[in-house]
Design a protein around this motif. Structure first.
Motif, mmCIF file in Angstrom:
data_model
loop_
_atom_site.group_PDB
_atom_site.id
_atom_site.type_symbol
_atom_site.label_atom_id
_atom_site.label_comp_id
_atom_site.label_asym_id
_atom_site.label_seq_id
_atom_site.Cartn_x
_atom_site.Cartn_y
_atom_site.Cartn_z
ATOM 1 N N ASN A 20 0.842 -1.208 0.000
ATOM 2 C CA ASN A 20 0.000 0.000 0.000
ATOM 3 C C ASN A 20 0.872 1.251 0.000
ATOM 4 O OD1 ASN A 20 0.913 0.449 2.750
ATOM 5 N ND2 ASN A 20 -0.402 -1.309 3.255
ATOM 6 N N GLU A 22 1.187 3.531 2.223
ATOM 7 C CA GLU A 22 1.871 3.823 3.501
ATOM 8 C C GLU A 22 3.231 3.138 3.538
ATOM 9 O OE1 GLU A 22 0.953 5.935 5.771
ATOM 10 O OE2 GLU A 22 2.438 5.481 7.326
ATOM 11 N N ALA A 211 1.343 4.858 -7.399
ATOM 12 C CA ALA A 211 0.329 4.104 -6.652
ATOM 13 C C ALA A 211 -1.022 4.248 -7.336
ATOM 14 C CB ALA A 211 0.225 4.630 -5.223
ATOM 15 N N ASP A 249 2.839 0.506 -5.682
ATOM 16 C CA ASP A 249 1.965 -0.299 -4.814
ATOM 17 C C ASP A 249 1.367 -1.427 -5.646
ATOM 18 O OD1 ASP A 249 -1.185 1.614 -4.566
ATOM 19 O OD2 ASP A 249 -0.134 0.787 -6.295
#
Ligand code: 6PG
Length: 256
Positions: A20, A22, A211, A249
């Protein structure tokens, strides 16, 4: 047309896939910290150019707080912009505004060490020249080339394969002499200011932060060496003496 990436291209060493945004942002923050401290250990400043858009916001927020902020030698770092929209610096679309809110509000970066593109100036050519002069003041062109060598460039990529403000079909794609250029983006009916390919490709390290599922097809094309070389702007990021890393991602990597 969507298809899986050809097998010989899987496992390219420079591509790192994260669950992800993060996790992707944390790893990018660690790499930023590592490169910055390596430069300082070599007795040099660390010069990085930051992209705008939305993907890097979390990275900038992470850099602005512990543990990263305590481990980064901010006073020896100079930050530049990769590109900027031709709007006032407090405009919602301003890349500077995004970076200021995510990274600069706590005063970690000394004011003179953040170099803002004055893309709001009516004379965009003058603004581009002014920014190139600022780059030259901090980054002397190397003896071996006419181009300033950034230690790190953080890039994003759009679903159309653009990077920086180098959009498909735009004039600045062909800029080979200026370090910074104004660029009219037809699809956005707006002007941008952007570092040009020769400056980006003079960097020591380039990290793409990508992403989202909407980037998957462009990412597949850009990383597919068998596809028409240079068709997409991001494919033309090929530093002669530099490393390109892709931090992506899972959603963006679904065709890899
Ligand atoms: C900009 C950026 C641009 C950005 C890509 C991806 O000014 O918008 O420099 O090149 O990196 O458009 O944007 P997102 O991160 O918002 O997807």
């Amino acid at each position: 047309m969507k298809r899986a990436m050809s097998p010989e291209l899987l496992g390219r060493p420079e591509v790192r896939v994260f669950p992800n945004l993060e996790d992707l942002s944390r790893q990018a923050a660690s790499r930023f910290e590592e490169l910055a401290n390596r430069c300082i250990a070599e007795g040099r400043i660390f010069a990085a150019a930051l992209s705008g858009g939305s993907t890097p916001r979390r990275l900038y927020q992470l850099l602005a707080g512990p543990p990263f902020s305590d481990r980064i030698p901010w006073r020896s770092i100079h930050l530049f912009q990769v590109d900027e929209r031709c709007v006032p610096p407090d405009h919602a679309d301003s890349n500077y505004r995004m970076v200021r809110e995510a990274l600069l509000t706590n005063g970690l970066v000394p004011e003179p060490n953040f170099h803002r593109m004055a893309a709001e100036l009516p004379d965009r050519d003058a603004a581009a020249r002014q920014y190139a002069e600022e780059l030259a003041r901090v980054l002397k062109p190397q003896a071996s080339s006419d181009w300033p060598r950034l230690d790190l460039v953080l890039l994003g990529m759009g679903p159309d394969g653009h990077t920086a403000s180098l959009f498909p079909g735009s004039a600045a794609l062909d800029e080979q002499s200026r370090w910074v250029a104004p660029n009219y983006v037809e699809k956005l009916t707006s002007y941008r200011l952007t570092l040009t390919f020769p400056v980006l490709n003079a960097a020591a390290e380039i990290i793409f932060l990508v992403a989202g599922a909407d980037k998957a097809e462009a990412l597949r094309q850009v990383l597919d060496a068998s596809s028409a070389a240079g068709k997409l702007p991001a494919q033309r990021i090929r530093p002669a003496q530099g490393q390109v890393r892709w931090y992506v991602d899972k959603a963006a990597a679904r065709f890899l």
